[in-house]
Scaffold this motif. Sequence first.
Motif, PDB file in Angstrom:
ATOM      1  N   THR A  14       0.602  -0.972   0.150  1.00 28.01           N
ATOM      2  CA  THR A  14       0.135  -0.151  -0.375  1.00 28.01           C
ATOM      3  C   THR A  14       1.199   1.502   0.228  1.00 28.01           C
ATOM      4  O   THR A  14       0.873   1.889  -1.259  1.00 28.01           O
ATOM      5  CB  THR A  14      -0.999   0.099   1.252  1.00 28.01           C
ATOM      6  OG1 THR A  14      -1.443  -1.224   1.350  1.00 28.01           O
ATOM      7  CG2 THR A  14      -1.915   0.812   1.534  1.00 28.01           C
ATOM      8  N   LEU A  15       1.832   1.541   0.887  1.00 31.89           N
ATOM      9  CA  LEU A  15       2.698   2.218   1.050  1.00 31.89           C
ATOM     10  C   LEU A  15       3.761   2.441  -0.160  1.00 31.89           C
ATOM     11  O   LEU A  15       3.350   3.283  -0.529  1.00 31.89           O
ATOM     12  CB  LEU A  15       3.803   1.997   2.021  1.00 31.89           C
ATOM     13  CG  LEU A  15       4.658   3.240   2.350  1.00 31.89           C
ATOM     14  CD1 LEU A  15       4.341   4.826   2.608  1.00 31.89           C
ATOM     15  CD2 LEU A  15       5.663   2.687   3.122  1.00 31.89           C
ATOM     16  N   LEU A  16       3.774   1.957  -1.183  1.00 28.60           N
ATOM     17  CA  LEU A  16       4.805   1.528  -2.463  1.00 28.60           C
ATOM     18  C   LEU A  16       3.859   2.059  -3.228  1.00 28.60           C
ATOM     19  O   LEU A  16       3.831   2.948  -3.856  1.00 28.60           O
ATOM     20  CB  LEU A  16       5.461   0.286  -2.376  1.00 28.60           C
ATOM     21  CG  LEU A  16       6.911   0.653  -1.417  1.00 28.60           C
ATOM     22  CD1 LEU A  16       7.480  -0.973  -2.012  1.00 28.60           C
ATOM     23  CD2 LEU A  16       7.720   1.656  -1.617  1.00 28.60           C
ATOM     24  N   THR A  17       2.502   1.588  -3.846  1.00 26.87           N
ATOM     25  CA  THR A  17       2.157   2.208  -3.895  1.00 26.87           C
ATOM     26  C   THR A  17       1.609   3.520  -4.287  1.00 26.87           C
ATOM     27  O   THR A  17       1.209   4.297  -5.084  1.00 26.87           O
ATOM     28  CB  THR A  17      -0.013   1.466  -4.082  1.00 26.87           C
ATOM     29  OG1 THR A  17       0.285   0.141  -4.228  1.00 26.87           O
ATOM     30  CG2 THR A  17      -1.115   1.899  -4.893  1.00 26.87           C
ATOM     31  N   ARG A  18       1.486   4.429  -2.681  1.00 30.67           N
ATOM     32  CA  ARG A  18       1.354   5.417  -2.764  1.00 30.67           C
ATOM     33  C   ARG A  18       2.274   6.204  -3.134  1.00 30.67           C
ATOM     34  O   ARG A  18       1.119   7.696  -3.551  1.00 30.67           O
ATOM     35  CB  ARG A  18       1.086   5.978  -0.888  1.00 30.67           C
ATOM     36  CG  ARG A  18      -0.432   5.457  -0.456  1.00 30.67           C
ATOM     37  CD  ARG A  18      -1.049   6.176  -0.702  1.00 30.67           C
ATOM     38  NE  ARG A  18      -1.687   7.592  -0.867  1.00 30.67           N
ATOM     39  CZ  ARG A  18      -2.317   8.208  -0.144  1.00 30.67           C
ATOM     40  NH1 ARG A  18      -3.345   7.410   1.257  1.00 30.67           N
ATOM     41  NH2 ARG A  18      -2.314   9.034   0.410  1.00 30.67           N
ATOM     42  N   ILE A  19       3.249   6.132  -3.368  1.00 36.69           N
ATOM     43  CA  ILE A  19       4.992   7.037  -3.720  1.00 36.69           C
ATOM     44  C   ILE A  19       5.047   6.833  -4.980  1.00 36.69           C
ATOM     45  O   ILE A  19       5.100   8.146  -5.255  1.00 36.69           O
ATOM     46  CB  ILE A  19       5.989   5.709  -2.851  1.00 36.69           C
ATOM     47  CG1 ILE A  19       5.720   6.779  -0.870  1.00 36.69           C
ATOM     48  CG2 ILE A  19       7.181   6.610  -3.461  1.00 36.69           C
ATOM     49  CD1 ILE A  19       6.872   5.712  -0.006  1.00 36.69           C
ATOM     50  N   HIS A  20       4.601   5.217  -5.458  1.00 37.27           N
ATOM     51  CA  HIS A  20       5.034   5.268  -6.694  1.00 37.27           C
ATOM     52  C   HIS A  20       3.301   6.246  -7.452  1.00 37.27           C
ATOM     53  O   HIS A  20       3.705   7.142  -8.868  1.00 37.27           O
ATOM     54  CB  HIS A  20       4.321   4.859  -7.361  1.00 37.27           C
ATOM     55  CG  HIS A  20       4.447   3.467  -8.372  1.00 37.27           C
ATOM     56  ND1 HIS A  20       2.853   3.967 -10.121  1.00 37.27           N
ATOM     57  CD2 HIS A  20       4.944   3.048  -9.902  1.00 37.27           C
ATOM     58  CE1 HIS A  20       3.041   4.112 -11.064  1.00 37.27           C
ATOM     59  NE2 HIS A  20       4.664   3.786 -11.073  1.00 37.27           N
ATOM     60  N   ASN A  21       2.091   6.822  -6.829  1.00 32.21           N
ATOM     61  CA  ASN A  21       1.068   7.487  -7.340  1.00 32.21           C
ATOM     62  C   ASN A  21       1.671   8.800  -7.462  1.00 32.21           C
ATOM     63  O   ASN A  21       1.606   9.648  -8.089  1.00 32.21           O
ATOM     64  CB  ASN A  21      -0.312   7.314  -6.818  1.00 32.21           C
ATOM     65  CG  ASN A  21      -0.177   5.598  -7.200  1.00 32.21           C
ATOM     66  OD1 ASN A  21      -0.541   5.068  -8.316  1.00 32.21           O
ATOM     67  ND2 ASN A  21      -1.996   5.288  -6.456  1.00 32.21           N
ATOM     68  N   ARG A  22       1.915   9.448  -5.970  1.00 32.61           N
ATOM     69  CA  ARG A  22       2.467  10.509  -5.774  1.00 32.61           C
ATOM     70  C   ARG A  22       3.266  10.854  -7.055  1.00 32.61           C
ATOM     71  O   ARG A  22       3.074  12.727  -7.463  1.00 32.61           O
ATOM     72  CB  ARG A  22       3.242  10.818  -4.504  1.00 32.61           C
ATOM     73  CG  ARG A  22       3.116  11.992  -4.103  1.00 32.61           C
ATOM     74  CD  ARG A  22       3.817  12.644  -2.999  1.00 32.61           C
ATOM     75  NE  ARG A  22       2.507  12.013  -1.574  1.00 32.61           N
ATOM     76  CZ  ARG A  22       3.072  11.978  -0.470  1.00 32.61           C
ATOM     77  NH1 ARG A  22       4.097  12.723   0.309  1.00 32.61           N
ATOM     78  NH2 ARG A  22       1.271  11.887   0.127  1.00 32.61           N
ATOM     79  N   LEU A  23       4.398  10.302  -7.251  1.00 28.01           N
ATOM     80  CA  LEU A  23       5.523  10.457  -7.716  1.00 28.01           C
ATOM     81  C   LEU A  23       5.409  10.771  -9.887  1.00 28.01           C
ATOM     82  O   LEU A  23       5.485  11.482  -9.986  1.00 28.01           O
ATOM     83  CB  LEU A  23       6.679   9.747  -8.360  1.00 28.01           C
ATOM     84  CG  LEU A  23       7.643   9.707  -6.624  1.00 28.01           C
ATOM     85  CD1 LEU A  23       8.712   8.399  -7.068  1.00 28.01           C
ATOM     86  CD2 LEU A  23       8.827  10.981  -6.415  1.00 28.01           C
ATOM     87  N   GLN A  24       4.156   9.899 -10.066  1.00 24.33           N
ATOM     88  CA  GLN A  24       3.800  10.139 -11.094  1.00 24.33           C
ATOM     89  C   GLN A  24       3.112  10.442 -11.856  1.00 24.33           C
ATOM     90  O   GLN A  24       2.880  10.983 -12.327  1.00 24.33           O
ATOM     91  CB  GLN A  24       2.286   8.510 -11.445  1.00 24.33           C
ATOM     92  CG  GLN A  24       1.995   7.738 -12.410  1.00 24.33           C
ATOM     93  CD  GLN A  24       3.200   7.723 -13.514  1.00 24.33           C
ATOM     94  OE1 GLN A  24       4.449   6.886 -13.136  1.00 24.33           O
ATOM     95  NE2 GLN A  24       3.410   7.936 -14.852  1.00 24.33           N
TER      96      GLN A  24
END
Length: 168
Positions: A14-24
């Motif tokens: 979940t955390l990595l998805t949030r970081i990915h989405n924030r950067l994306q």
Amino acid sequence: MIFLANRANLDTRTLLTRIHNRLQTQVPDEDSPIEQVRYQTSRGNKVGVHATVTPEAFLGTSYPVTEAELQVSFDFPPSYAYDFYAIQWVEPKRDLMIGWHQDETHADLGECHFQIDYDGETVQRETATFLDSHPLNVFDQRIDDLVSILEAVTWVESVPHVPTQAVR
């Protein structure tokens, strides 16, 4: 929607998805320093997020290389009272890595350390501030810190170094 204020409800995926989405979300912006965002995987599982970065846009000033990579990983080992992470700036062209590691290694430096690897060797390792807050807050803080760290890098006898007082 997952409520992330409580770390007990947070997992690595979940955390990595949030970081990915924030950067994306920054990629379509022509002024964004982020060019591409992807997951690092191991056996089909997300283990990190890598983002290709334009250093001059990230720092807002000239920089000696035209491409770098931001590498982020988090883990929540049940046998430790704190989160693990690695947040690193990597320049493949210069074989340079600068970043923070909050993990079980280098116990003599505490829970968190700052490290510079250059030309296949660790050239600096310092105690860094232990950040015991929500992982997204840690990510934001370290990205902010990264700008000042990159500005503080000096090259002494062709080896990168950051003054100890610049390390947080």
